[in-house]
Design a protein around this motif. Structure first.
Motif, PDB file in Angstrom:
ATOM      1  N   ALA A 193     -94.682  71.505   4.970  1.00  0.00           N
ATOM      2  CA  ALA A 193     -94.565  71.159   6.388  1.00  0.00           C
ATOM      3  C   ALA A 193     -94.977  72.303   7.308  1.00  0.00           C
ATOM      4  O   ALA A 193     -95.465  72.051   8.415  1.00  0.00           O
ATOM      5  N   ASP A 194     -94.794  73.548   6.882  1.00  0.00           N
ATOM      6  CA  ASP A 194     -95.227  74.676   7.724  1.00  0.00           C
ATOM      7  C   ASP A 194     -96.747  74.713   7.852  1.00  0.00           C
ATOM      8  O   ASP A 194     -97.284  75.027   8.913  1.00  0.00           O
ATOM      9  N   GLN A 195     -97.440  74.375   6.776  1.00  0.00           N
ATOM     10  CA  GLN A 195     -98.903  74.386   6.774  1.00  0.00           C
ATOM     11  C   GLN A 195     -99.489  73.077   7.303  1.00  0.00           C
ATOM     12  O   GLN A 195    -100.511  73.062   7.977  1.00  0.00           O
ATOM     13  N   TYR A 196     -98.836  71.963   6.968  1.00  0.00           N
ATOM     14  CA  TYR A 196     -99.288  70.629   7.385  1.00  0.00           C
ATOM     15  C   TYR A 196     -98.117  69.916   8.065  1.00  0.00           C
ATOM     16  O   TYR A 196     -97.429  69.119   7.437  1.00  0.00           O
ATOM     17  N   PRO A 197     -97.878  70.194   9.341  1.00  0.00           N
ATOM     18  CA  PRO A 197     -96.680  69.664  10.006  1.00  0.00           C
ATOM     19  C   PRO A 197     -96.698  68.158  10.254  1.00  0.00           C
ATOM     20  O   PRO A 197     -95.659  67.569  10.530  1.00  0.00           O
TER      21      PRO A 197
ATOM     22  N   GLY B 195    -102.467  67.772   3.587  1.00  0.00           N
ATOM     23  CA  GLY B 195    -103.841  68.263   3.559  1.00  0.00           C
ATOM     24  C   GLY B 195    -104.807  67.411   2.758  1.00  0.00           C
ATOM     25  O   GLY B 195    -105.985  67.726   2.681  1.00  0.00           O
ATOM     26  N   LYS B 196    -104.342  66.336   2.176  1.00  0.00           N
ATOM     27  CA  LYS B 196    -105.208  65.428   1.414  1.00  0.00           C
ATOM     28  C   LYS B 196    -105.414  64.145   2.203  1.00  0.00           C
ATOM     29  O   LYS B 196    -104.476  63.560   2.713  1.00  0.00           O
ATOM     30  N   ARG B 197    -106.657  63.718   2.275  1.00  0.00           N
ATOM     31  CA  ARG B 197    -106.982  62.455   2.940  1.00  0.00           C
ATOM     32  C   ARG B 197    -107.286  61.423   1.862  1.00  0.00           C
ATOM     33  O   ARG B 197    -108.223  61.589   1.092  1.00  0.00           O
ATOM     34  N   LEU B 198    -106.468  60.385   1.819  1.00  0.00           N
ATOM     35  CA  LEU B 198    -106.622  59.331   0.823  1.00  0.00           C
ATOM     36  C   LEU B 198    -106.995  58.030   1.520  1.00  0.00           C
ATOM     37  O   LEU B 198    -106.565  57.767   2.643  1.00  0.00           O
ATOM     38  N   GLU B 199    -107.774  57.221   0.818  1.00  0.00           N
ATOM     39  CA  GLU B 199    -108.253  55.973   1.388  1.00  0.00           C
ATOM     40  C   GLU B 199    -108.001  54.835   0.397  1.00  0.00           C
ATOM     41  O   GLU B 199    -108.277  54.971  -0.795  1.00  0.00           O
ATOM     42  N   PHE B 200    -107.480  53.724   0.912  1.00  0.00           N
ATOM     43  CA  PHE B 200    -107.200  52.548   0.096  1.00  0.00           C
ATOM     44  C   PHE B 200    -107.784  51.336   0.823  1.00  0.00           C
ATOM     45  O   PHE B 200    -107.155  50.794   1.736  1.00  0.00           O
TER      46      PHE B 200
ATOM     47  N   LYS C 175    -114.889  42.205  14.132  1.00  0.00           N
ATOM     48  CA  LYS C 175    -115.452  42.784  15.344  1.00  0.00           C
ATOM     49  C   LYS C 175    -114.412  43.508  16.183  1.00  0.00           C
ATOM     50  O   LYS C 175    -114.743  44.257  17.078  1.00  0.00           O
ATOM     51  N   ALA C 176    -113.137  43.270  15.886  1.00  0.00           N
ATOM     52  CA  ALA C 176    -112.068  43.847  16.711  1.00  0.00           C
ATOM     53  C   ALA C 176    -112.080  45.368  16.641  1.00  0.00           C
ATOM     54  O   ALA C 176    -111.861  46.039  17.642  1.00  0.00           O
ATOM     55  N   GLY C 177    -112.342  45.932  15.469  1.00  0.00           N
ATOM     56  CA  GLY C 177    -112.402  47.384  15.326  1.00  0.00           C
ATOM     57  C   GLY C 177    -111.102  48.081  15.689  1.00  0.00           C
ATOM     58  O   GLY C 177    -111.085  49.279  15.921  1.00  0.00           O
ATOM     59  N   GLN C 178    -110.040  47.346  15.766  1.00  0.00           N
ATOM     60  CA  GLN C 178    -108.758  47.883  16.201  1.00  0.00           C
ATOM     61  C   GLN C 178    -108.007  48.465  15.014  1.00  0.00           C
ATOM     62  O   GLN C 178    -108.034  47.925  13.921  1.00  0.00           O
ATOM     63  N   ALA C 179    -107.330  49.569  15.249  1.00  0.00           N
ATOM     64  CA  ALA C 179    -106.556  50.213  14.187  1.00  0.00           C
ATOM     65  C   ALA C 179    -105.175  50.570  14.715  1.00  0.00           C
ATOM     66  O   ALA C 179    -104.991  50.815  15.893  1.00  0.00           O
ATOM     67  N   LEU C 180    -104.243  50.584  13.812  1.00  0.00           N
ATOM     68  CA  LEU C 180    -102.912  51.087  14.106  1.00  0.00           C
ATOM     69  C   LEU C 180    -102.859  52.467  13.481  1.00  0.00           C
ATOM     70  O   LEU C 180    -103.052  52.617  12.279  1.00  0.00           O
ATOM     71  N   SER C 181    -102.626  53.458  14.298  1.00  0.00           N
ATOM     72  CA  SER C 181    -102.621  54.831  13.815  1.00  0.00           C
ATOM     73  C   SER C 181    -101.402  55.536  14.382  1.00  0.00           C
ATOM     74  O   SER C 181    -101.101  55.395  15.568  1.00  0.00           O
ATOM     75  N   PHE C 182    -100.692  56.259  13.517  1.00  0.00           N
ATOM     76  CA  PHE C 182     -99.569  57.038  14.011  1.00  0.00           C
ATOM     77  C   PHE C 182     -99.392  58.301  13.190  1.00  0.00           C
ATOM     78  O   PHE C 182     -99.679  58.329  12.005  1.00  0.00           O
ATOM     79  N   GLN C 183     -98.992  59.349  13.893  1.00  0.00           N
ATOM     80  CA  GLN C 183     -98.709  60.627  13.253  1.00  0.00           C
ATOM     81  C   GLN C 183     -97.221  60.741  13.007  1.00  0.00           C
ATOM     82  O   GLN C 183     -96.415  60.324  13.835  1.00  0.00           O
ATOM     83  N   ILE C 184     -96.896  61.320  11.863  1.00  0.00           N
ATOM     84  CA  ILE C 184     -95.501  61.485  11.490  1.00  0.00           C
ATOM     85  C   ILE C 184     -95.196  62.972  11.386  1.00  0.00           C
ATOM     86  O   ILE C 184     -95.776  63.653  10.535  1.00  0.00           O
ATOM     87  N   PRO C 185     -94.324  63.480  12.222  1.00  0.00           N
ATOM     88  CA  PRO C 185     -93.891  64.868  12.029  1.00  0.00           C
ATOM     89  C   PRO C 185     -93.079  64.936  10.724  1.00  0.00           C
ATOM     90  O   PRO C 185     -92.091  64.217  10.572  1.00  0.00           O
ATOM     91  N   ILE C 186     -93.521  65.751   9.784  1.00  0.00           N
ATOM     92  CA  ILE C 186     -92.844  65.852   8.488  1.00  0.00           C
ATOM     93  C   ILE C 186     -91.368  66.204   8.686  1.00  0.00           C
ATOM     94  O   ILE C 186     -90.501  65.723   7.970  1.00  0.00           O
ATOM     95  N   ARG C 187     -91.075  66.984   9.707  1.00  0.00           N
ATOM     96  CA  ARG C 187     -89.688  67.362   9.980  1.00  0.00           C
ATOM     97  C   ARG C 187     -88.833  66.181  10.463  1.00  0.00           C
ATOM     98  O   ARG C 187     -87.623  66.275  10.516  1.00  0.00           O
ATOM     99  N   SER C 188     -89.472  65.055  10.783  1.00  0.00           N
ATOM    100  CA  SER C 188     -88.726  63.879  11.238  1.00  0.00           C
ATOM    101  C   SER C 188     -88.283  62.971  10.091  1.00  0.00           C
ATOM    102  O   SER C 188     -87.557  62.007  10.322  1.00  0.00           O
TER     103      SER C 188
END
Length: 174
Positions: free
Chosen positions: A90-94, A120-125, A59-72
């Motif tokens: 990285a130029d197309q998908y930063p 540009g690919k969304r994968l799910e596990f 029921k928590a529905g909580q997620a940990l989400s973070f974006q990673i700049p490819i240049r980092s």
């Protein structure tokens, strides 16, 4: 008779998993692989974040989400950094995005639902395994370039090649 039915129901019912919390202090993503010259490792570390995640609480529905700049991502030197960025477009998908939710504990391991958006690919596990270590929760994922819609890079006319397999390690530090 009623007590016999109650006893049978009690035995057959699965024990409920205990709810708990995980306090995440940092995230690390490491991408590694092999080339015809040796191994490479590219790391991204996000420090200073603070997240509390619920375990065994659907029921928590909580997620940990973070974006990673490819240049980092840091691969050790500017040539490898440049090749890594070029390979992941990285130029197309930063940004790459990592999202984990639905944490559940079974047999001493933590399972979660991992979403990975990379190049540009969304994968799910849905049953990604995180093992408890002294530095936190760690999970490994093996991907190939074709899964990401990418081609393994080659240099010097194919003299230097990157193997098709990439190892991705996710560490949620506690």
């Amino acid at each position: 008779m009623n007590s016999l039915i109650f006893l049978i129901l009690l035995i057959l019912s699965s024990p409920s998993q205990e709810e708990g919390e995980l306090v995440i202090l940092h995230q690390k993503v490491q991408v590694s692989g092999n080339t015809s010259l040796g191994k490479f490792n590219c790391d991204y570390i996000k420090e200073g974040s603070f997240d509390t995640l619920k375990v065994n609480n659907p029921k928590a529905g909580q997620a940990l989400s973070f974006q990673i700049p490819i240049r980092s991502f840091s691969c050790g030197n500017f040539i490898l950094n440049s090749d890594f960025r070029s390979t992941l477009k990285a130029d197309q998908y930063p940004f790459a995005e990592v999202k984990v939710n639905n944490f559940r504990q079974k047999s001493g391991k933590i399972y979660c639902h991992l979403f990975l958006d990379l190049a540009g690919k969304r994968l799910e596990f849905p049953d990604f395994i995180l093992e408890k270590r002294k530095e936190g929760l760690a999970g490994n994922l093996i991907l190939d370039f074709a899964t990401l819609g990418l081609s393994p890079p080659k240099k010097l006319g194919g003299l230097i090649k990157v193997e098709d397999q990439l190892d991705l390690q996710l560490l949620l530090g506690m």
